[in-house]
Motif scaffolding. Structure first.
Motif, mmCIF file in Angstrom:
data_model
loop_
_atom_site.group_PDB
_atom_site.id
_atom_site.type_symbol
_atom_site.label_atom_id
_atom_site.label_comp_id
_atom_site.label_asym_id
_atom_site.label_seq_id
_atom_site.Cartn_x
_atom_site.Cartn_y
_atom_site.Cartn_z
ATOM 1 N N GLU A 1 0.800 -1.208 0.000
ATOM 2 C CA GLU A 1 0.000 0.000 0.000
ATOM 3 C C GLU A 1 0.838 1.265 0.000
ATOM 4 O O GLU A 1 0.478 2.257 -0.625
ATOM 5 C CB GLU A 1 -0.931 0.014 1.219
ATOM 6 C CG GLU A 1 -1.971 -1.097 1.208
ATOM 7 C CD GLU A 1 -2.880 -1.021 2.421
ATOM 8 O OE1 GLU A 1 -2.644 -0.119 3.265
ATOM 9 O OE2 GLU A 1 -3.820 -1.822 2.502
ATOM 10 N N ASN A 2 1.965 1.247 0.712
ATOM 11 C CA ASN A 2 2.742 2.473 0.859
ATOM 12 C C ASN A 2 4.185 2.114 1.166
ATOM 13 O O ASN A 2 4.571 0.934 1.189
ATOM 14 C CB ASN A 2 2.152 3.369 1.942
ATOM 15 C CG ASN A 2 1.868 2.609 3.224
ATOM 16 O OD1 ASN A 2 2.680 1.788 3.665
ATOM 17 N ND2 ASN A 2 0.706 2.853 3.823
ATOM 18 N N LEU B 1 -1.462 1.894 -6.966
ATOM 19 C CA LEU B 1 -1.409 2.929 -5.936
ATOM 20 C C LEU B 1 -0.348 2.565 -4.897
ATOM 21 O O LEU B 1 -0.326 1.441 -4.372
ATOM 22 C CB LEU B 1 -2.774 3.064 -5.260
ATOM 23 C CG LEU B 1 -3.859 3.812 -6.037
ATOM 24 C CD1 LEU B 1 -5.179 3.744 -5.289
ATOM 25 C CD2 LEU B 1 -3.460 5.264 -6.258
ATOM 26 N N GLY C 1 1.408 4.703 -1.697
ATOM 27 C CA GLY C 1 1.440 5.968 -0.988
ATOM 28 C C GLY C 1 2.750 6.214 -0.274
ATOM 29 O O GLY C 1 3.559 5.304 -0.056
ATOM 30 N N TYR C 2 2.939 7.450 0.075
ATOM 31 C CA TYR C 2 4.097 7.856 0.864
ATOM 32 C C TYR C 2 3.713 9.094 1.657
ATOM 33 O O TYR C 2 2.826 9.858 1.270
ATOM 34 C CB TYR C 2 5.319 8.141 -0.023
ATOM 35 C CG TYR C 2 5.042 9.052 -1.196
ATOM 36 C CD1 TYR C 2 5.211 10.435 -1.091
ATOM 37 C CD2 TYR C 2 4.611 8.540 -2.411
ATOM 38 C CE1 TYR C 2 4.956 11.265 -2.148
ATOM 39 C CE2 TYR C 2 4.340 9.369 -3.483
ATOM 40 C CZ TYR C 2 4.518 10.727 -3.359
ATOM 41 O OH TYR C 2 4.265 11.550 -4.418
ATOM 42 N N GLU C 3 4.373 9.267 2.784
ATOM 43 C CA GLU C 3 4.034 10.341 3.714
ATOM 44 C C GLU C 3 5.058 11.465 3.628
ATOM 45 O O GLU C 3 6.202 11.268 3.224
ATOM 46 C CB GLU C 3 3.982 9.809 5.147
ATOM 47 C CG GLU C 3 2.952 8.709 5.369
ATOM 48 C CD GLU C 3 1.528 9.209 5.206
ATOM 49 O OE1 GLU C 3 1.319 10.433 5.392
ATOM 50 O OE2 GLU C 3 0.639 8.401 4.901
ATOM 51 N N ASN D 1 -0.130 13.619 -3.041
ATOM 52 C CA ASN D 1 -1.283 12.753 -3.248
ATOM 53 C C ASN D 1 -1.525 12.429 -4.714
ATOM 54 O O ASN D 1 -1.981 11.331 -5.040
ATOM 55 C CB ASN D 1 -2.539 13.405 -2.645
ATOM 56 C CG ASN D 1 -2.355 13.742 -1.185
ATOM 57 O OD1 ASN D 1 -1.613 14.657 -0.846
ATOM 58 N ND2 ASN D 1 -3.011 12.995 -0.300
ATOM 59 N N PHE E 1 0.464 9.083 -6.314
ATOM 60 C CA PHE E 1 0.462 7.749 -5.731
ATOM 61 C C PHE E 1 0.323 6.669 -6.803
ATOM 62 O O PHE E 1 0.856 5.582 -6.649
ATOM 63 C CB PHE E 1 -0.682 7.612 -4.727
ATOM 64 C CG PHE E 1 -0.445 8.365 -3.451
ATOM 65 C CD1 PHE E 1 0.812 8.872 -3.146
ATOM 66 C CD2 PHE E 1 -1.464 8.573 -2.535
ATOM 67 C CE1 PHE E 1 1.040 9.562 -1.964
ATOM 68 C CE2 PHE E 1 -1.251 9.253 -1.356
ATOM 69 C CZ PHE E 1 0.002 9.762 -1.076
ATOM 70 N N THR F 1 3.254 8.827 -11.666
ATOM 71 C CA THR F 1 3.521 7.898 -10.579
ATOM 72 C C THR F 1 4.887 8.204 -10.002
ATOM 73 O O THR F 1 5.864 8.357 -10.735
ATOM 74 C CB THR F 1 3.483 6.445 -11.074
ATOM 75 O OG1 THR F 1 4.371 6.299 -12.183
ATOM 76 C CG2 THR F 1 2.078 6.057 -11.489
#
Length: 1293
Positions: A499-500, A562, A564-566, A637, A640, A653
């Protein structure tokens, strides 16, 4: 919840809107005057320099535009060490400290209504000048301005007798943290909140009355909310008698932008229009629009956003205390106009400089932008001493120069010098991860070679530790440790998708259990159940993560899942030994995101960078040349990946993520400036910087300015110009000054600009004429345009845009005519009747420009005779004749009754009169028309000798360039005769001279030499005819010629074939008198010659024509022969040297037969001087007993031939020892070679027949067997010892 009226499609507001601005005086309740003005359809499409004024009901009321108060960004000047003052004057260097790029302005909100006087009325919809936000009136709160002054809302009573005016302060507050920004109007997105107080007055206002919010700047462009009352019933006025409001009235809700710049602009934006609900259980009323804003449609929205009749319902969720709250969120793409991308708007506030895309170099540009922003890395690179000449020094110097340009240039730079050291070409797109690893490795190697203590790899190098721990016993072992500059993260492994980043890292450090049959062998303890894991022993201060988005499914595909990353990430959970690493070192912040658009193997790269890690995030997008601000969600965002079931595959991406350690941000983002450069290379880098900037200036001037020659009457008189019109604008004299005028300048400003740039015109009154091609009436029906003359007068008081300069009216020059007094504007309301005419004087085959006169239309020219004589300084007793110069081939004699009209060659300003002095001895002789005819068809030929085309067939001469003046219809044979007798004194016959035109596809002449030289003219060679030749366009041409060794004869066809010319010592001849060295490493320079011959020639005749250009030996035979060799490896010269010779051809054989033989059997031609002792014997019986046999040299096997194959004479019955001595005399031995060590064989094809010894005798029946095929012909093979030259041996292998 009341029912809402359907909202139609968004549209622009194009009606004639009426706005009423009324102000109530604080001392009285009397109503001030009301001014009514019409709103322009396109208020930003400004064409006039002054504001447009409208007729209003009150004669004293007028629209007044507010003053423009535009804030300029902070500018920084270069350091003092820059040597050039002119560079320091116009070059502005950007400060690296991003904290200085912004300033905040906080002031108290306006608590009371702001009173406006009578002079403060302004129609905002008609105003082109938009005031910037004033910090004294407003406080920046998020992306909104508190204390806005809303438009005055008129309240119309039912009886309509009086109008009560109220003023309101806005209700603005911060809502979205995303858009919080200091005093900076270059943000990528923003929101505006506006409260409409007095809804009842709005419903009673006249249709089209505009209500505006305050402006807010997004990407340097002001935006605001515009509300309009719009009737839904197509203009039918239906008033509700109970409420006094108009029925079927809707709220027109629009977003309007008014760029300050009066130029063409366009940009795309997405807008969310919302009317806020005040009930928690009722949603807001929102509509979304996507629109391309431009001057024709600068406002967009919904004409009937909401039906006002719904406000009469008591439970309306939007109406509260007679007020409505409107909210707009605006996202703007970068404007599609270079003006908006200038440094004051984007580069300066973004903090980075763009990089030009040279083809497919976006991946390299994105990588450089990512590395450039790491100041610590840039500092290490700047401090490197690259003054050496090693490959590492060259790379580091180009990298230093590149970063210096990116730091201090305010224009897009290119990477050609740096890139050619790293990538293959500019077309092939490489992977950004591979290029990062390559570049970091090269930088680390270079820095470590200079200073072993400097470990640049510590910035990027993380370390993993693979260990194993037994679960049942106390046993633990570290299996391996690995250093990595980049961490590879998987998006999907098999059927599992991550997911991330945290999810992928968790799997990266997950524990694998070894039990059962898979137990770990501990040695002393035997097989034991264990846990094996890979964890990070340390993370680098800069962590680079590459997201692996490539997979193989029969072919390589891109994974758009997808992922994600913070923006903030804690890496402590992935550390093996936390106390050793440090708990405080685990917090990281996102610094950059490299994004890829497209599919695997192709697409486009961009880079998002957070330029303010020390404070509030400030993201920018680096897209090659374009650098601009962007919102957080766009950098994070939006990248992703592609959501499930989404049809939009053109989504970026994230591919490479860069995180920096929080407690090292100050160290990593340290100050770096030009003083950080190593002293040894500072001057070199600065010199390269100046070169780039001057080249950019030239490109900028070409793009944005007109470079024009300034021509005056005195300058024309001193130019001594002898050709058509007044001057040659393509090759002007140096004494014509140049002026530079901006392309967007107004005509009324040209005079002032010229006075600034030209000193001698500063105090003069003058008129300006633009050059144009005059329209002519040509009686000769030739396809010619008129003369290039100063034919269009520019009025000094003209209020026009300078579109004349972009419509090909100005041809690189303007004419300035001095006048005694400045022309008044009344002269240009009615066109000036007199025409400006130039006067030339012809005498003794020379033309002189003497002055100018003014003539009136339909005036008899002979009335100006005295004035013409005065200008030419000719007394009255000298007879003269007048002509009009129209164009080449067209001069018309002026008779006594000729008047000034277009039929006689006078088409407005710029006409030319030529004065000819009549010869008293022959008064009927008209010399000027004859001179003009010759000038119109005359050309200047520059003949250059081409010594490379036919090297074997040409005669070389010391003088290789000649200039000849002739006519366009002169035959080429006359040019050849002049060249033969004037330059070569008849030594070279005319028949031996060949002339042709070289250029483009015609780089060599056709082989029909006779037709070319005897049936063609100069015009035929140039591709022009007498009817189409225009000497004004071009009259100087370059032709090629060659002196052939043979005459060009009639009915004699010629052809050419490749041949190898060998010098007597068997070295290949490159250029007729230049030879290759004997080194065996020179084969790359070998080439064949194109030998020209006639098929009817015999080989003896061909060799005779080649002999004058052949370098015979001093004591040689002075005779050439033709030898056939077996062709190998195509037509390369290596074939002529390595392949064995086959046969010496008979001199009586025709060239046609030889050419056919070579074509049929794949032979190659070799031409060489006959060695001494190999001339045929004079006695016929002796000739029958002798034979010439080929000789080759080889090593190891017969397939490893080297050196040059040659012939040796053998005589029937003689011992081989005599032949061996002849071979010794023909070979060139090295000093360390012993001829006695050589072994000799007789081969037939590849099979040895005889091993030769000195006692063997020659048997021609075996050694010269003519009955065998040409491949099986016998030859002598010499086996030489293995050479020590390993390179040569490998080459032949």
């Amino acid at each position: 919840m009341p029912s809402l009226s359907p909202s139609p499609e968004p549209q622009a507001n194009h009606g004639d809107n009426v706005k009423c601005d009324l102000v109530r005086s604080p001392a009285t309740t009397d109503v001030t005057r009301c001014k009514v003005s019409k709103r322009r359809e396109s208020p930003n499409d400004r064409l006039e320099p002054s504001p447009k004024r409208f007729n209003v009901s009150d004669a004293d009321a007028e629209v007044v535009e507010p003053d423009i108060v535009q804030r300029e960004p902070l500018i920084y000047r270069p350091a003092d060490y820059l040597p050039h003052d002119d560079i320091r004057r116009f070059k502005r260097l950007r400060s690296d400290s991003m904290e200085n790029d912004y300033e905040s302005s906080d002031s108290e909100s306006v608590k009371s209504p702001l009173r406006l006087g009578n002079d403060d009325f302004s129609d905002s919809s008609d105003s082109d000048s938009i005031p910037a936000p004033d910090p004294s009136l407003s406080r920046v709160c998020g992306n909104e301005f508190t204390g806005e002054v809303l438009p005055i809302v008129p309240i119309v009573p039912k009886n309509g007798s009086n109008m009560i005016v109220q003023t309101f302060t806005p209700n603005a507050h911060q809502k979205l943290q995303e858009y919080v920004e200091d005093w900076n109007y270059n943000v990528a997105a923003g929101e505006i909140r506006y409260t409409l107080k007095g809804v009842n007055a709005f419903r009673q206002a006249q249709e089209g009355t505009s209500f505006y919010s305050r402006y807010f700047y997004i990407r340097g462009v002001p935006f605001r909310i515009m509300l309009l009352p719009r009737d839904i019933n197509n203009g039918v006025k239906d008033i509700n008698e109970k409420t006094g409001f108009y029925r079927h009235r809707g709220i027109g809700f629009f977003v309007q932008c008014n760029p300050v710049r009066p130029t063409k602009w366009t940009f795309r934006g997405s807008v969310q229009l919302t009317m806020i609900s005040h009930m928690e259980d009722e949603p807001d009323h929102s509509r979304n629009i996507v629109h391309c804003f431009h001057p024709g449609e600068n406002d967009w929205g919904f004409a009937q956003f909401y039906n006002c009749d719904l406000f009469d319902e008591p439970d309306n969720p939007f109406l509260r205390d007679d007020m409505l709250d409107f909210h707009v969120v605006i996202h703007i793409d970068p404007p599609k106009l270079n003006t908006w991308m200038l440094p004051p708007v984007n580069y300066k506030l973004a903090g980075h400089t763009g990089i030009r895309n040279l083809g497919s170099t976006c991946y390299f540009n994105s990588l450089l932008q990512m590395l450039f922003g790491i100041n610590k890395l840039r500092k290490i690179i700047y401090e490197y001493d690259s003054s050496g000449d090693t490959d590492n020094d060259t790379l580091m110097f180009e990298l230093q120069t590149m970063f210096f340009l990116m730091q201090y240039a305010d224009y897009p730079v290119d990477t050609i010098n740096l890139g050619k050291l790293l990538w293959t070409d500019t077309i092939s797109q490489e992977d950004v991860h591979d290029m990062f690893m390559k570049l970091i490795d090269r930088i680390c190697t270079a820095v470590k070679d200079k200073d072993p203590n400097e470990e640049i790899s510590d910035l990027f190098q993380s370390m993993t530790r693979r260990s194993i721990r037994c679960t049942n016993i106390d046993f633990q072992k570290i299996l391996s440790e690995e250093k990595m500059n980049c961490i590879l993260l998987s998006v999907r492994v098999g059927d599992r998708a991550y997911e991330n980043v945290a999810d992928s890292l968790t799997d990266y450090v997950s524990i694998s259990r070894l039990d059962g049959d898979n137990c770990y062998d501990t040695g002393d303890h035997g097989l034991q159940a264990a846990e094996m894991s890979t964890k990070f022993s340390k993370f680098a201060p800069i962590v680079v993560l590459t997201i692996q988005r490539s997979a193989y499914e029969n072919f390589q595909v891109k994974l758009n899942d997808l992922f994600g990353y913070e923006e903030k990430m804690d890496l402590i959970p992935f550390i093996d030994d936390v106390p050793e690493f440090g708990q405080e070192n685990g917090n990281y912040s996102l610094y950059s995101v490299v994004v890829h658009y497209g599919e695997s193997g192709c697409g486009h790269y961009v880079c998002y960078i957070n330029t303010n890690l020390k404070g509030k995030h400030r993201w920018i997008k680096c897209d090659d040349e374009s650098i601009y601000r962007c919102a957080d969600f766009e950098a994070i965002n939006n990248n992703f990946g592609v959501p499930d079931n989404s049809k939009d595959t053109d989504i970026g991406t994230a591919y490479v993520l860069t995180y920096v350690r929080n407690n090292m941000i100050d160290e990593l983002m340290c100050d770096v400036d030009q003083n950080t450069l190593h002293p040894n290379i500072r001057s070199r880098v600065n010199e390269r910087f100046v070169q780039h900037h001057l080249a950019y200036q030239v490109r900028t001037e070409t793009t944005y300015q007109h470079s024009l020659l300034l021509v005056t009457e005195k300058l024309l008189q001193s130019s001594v110009y002898q050709r058509f019109d007044l001057l040659d604008v393509r090759n002007p004299k140096e004494h014509f000054p140049r002026v530079f005028l901006p392309k967007d300048i107004f005509v009324c400003d040209i005079y002032q600009e010229i006075r600034k740039q030209v000193a001698f015109l500063a105090e003069q009154d003058f008129r300006i004429y633009l050059f144009r091609y005059a329209e002519i009436s040509n009686p000769l029906n030739r396809n010619f345009k008129g003369g290039l003359r100063p034919g269009l007068l520019v009025p000094p008081e003209g209020v026009l845009n300078c579109s004349l300069f972009s419509e090909n009216t100005v041809h690189f020059a303007i004419y300035v005519h001095l006048v005694k007094c400045a022309p008044m504007i009344t002269e240009f309301i009615t066109p000036v009747p007199d025409h400006l005419v130039f006067v030339k004087l012809y005498h003794d085959n020379r033309i002189i420009i003497v002055g100018t006169i003014f003539v009136s239309p339909m005036q008899v020219l002979f009335d100006k005779m005295e004035e013409i004589r005065r200008i030419c300084r000719l007394p009255s007793h000298i007879k003269i004749r007048l002509y009009t110069e129209v164009c080449p081939y067209d001069v018309r004699e002026i008779e006594e009754d000729f008047v000034v009209d277009p039929h006689n060659g006078f088409d407005g300003d710029g006409s030319i009169i030529v004065v000819e002095i009549i010869n008293n001895t022959n008064p009927n002789s008209k010399q000027f028309p004859h001179f003009w005819k010759n000038l119109s068809r005359g050309v200047t030929l520059k003949l250059e000798m081409d010594v490379d085309l036919y090297q074997a067939n040409c005669i070389r001469h010391a003088n290789r360039t000649y200039n000849i003046c002739c006519f366009i219809d002169t035959p080429l044979k006359e040019i050849a005769e002049r060249l033969a007798y004037s330059q070569y004194n008849g030594v070279v016959p005319r028949e031996n001279i060949l002339i042709w035109r070289s250029g483009g596809l015609f780089d060599k002449p056709f082989l029909t030499f006779y037709d070319l030289m005897n049936n063609s003219t100069v015009g035929d060679l140039l591709g022009m005819s007498l009817n189409t030749f225009d000497a004004r366009e071009r009259y100087e041409f370059t032709l090629k010629f060659v002196l052939l060794t043979f005459p060009i004869l009639k009915d004699c066809a010629y052809t050419q074939a490749p041949a190898y010319l060998l010098t007597p010592d068997y070295r290949l001849m490159v250029n007729a008198r230049e030879f290759l060295p004997k080194s065996r490493n020179s084969f790359d320079h070998f080439q064949s010659h194109r030998v020209v011959f006639s098929p009817k020639w015999t080989l003896g005749e061909m060799c005779g024509y080649l002999a004058p250009n052949y370098p015979f030996t001093e004591n040689g035979t002075k005779k050439l022969r033709v030898v056939l060799t077996f062709r190998a490896a195509g037509e390369k010269a290596i074939a002529a040297l390595q392949c064995r010779v086959y046969k010496i051809m008979d001199d009586n054989m025709t060239c046609e037969a030889l050419n056919k033989l070579c074509y049929d059997r794949n032979y190659a031609i070799r031409i060489e001087e006959v060695p001494i002792g190999q001339l045929p014997a004079e006695d016929e019986e002796a000739r029958k007993k002798e034979h010439f046999i080929p000789v080759v040299n080889y090593e190891l096997t017969i397939m490893m031939l080297y050196e040059t194959s040659f012939f040796v004479k053998i005589i029937d019955g003689e011992p081989f020892s005599a032949v061996r001595e002849r071979i010794r005399g023909l070979m060139k031995l090295k000093e360390d070679e012993n001829f006695d060590d050589f072994k000799f064989y007789v081969y037939a094809g590849i099979n040895p027949r005889i091993v030769l010894t000195d006692q063997d005798r020659v048997d021609l029946s075996i050694w010269a067997n003519e009955r065998l095929s040409y491949q099986e012909q016998p030859y002598i093979a010499i086996k030489r010892p293995i050479l020590d030259d390993v390179h040569t041996l490998k080459f032949f292998q």
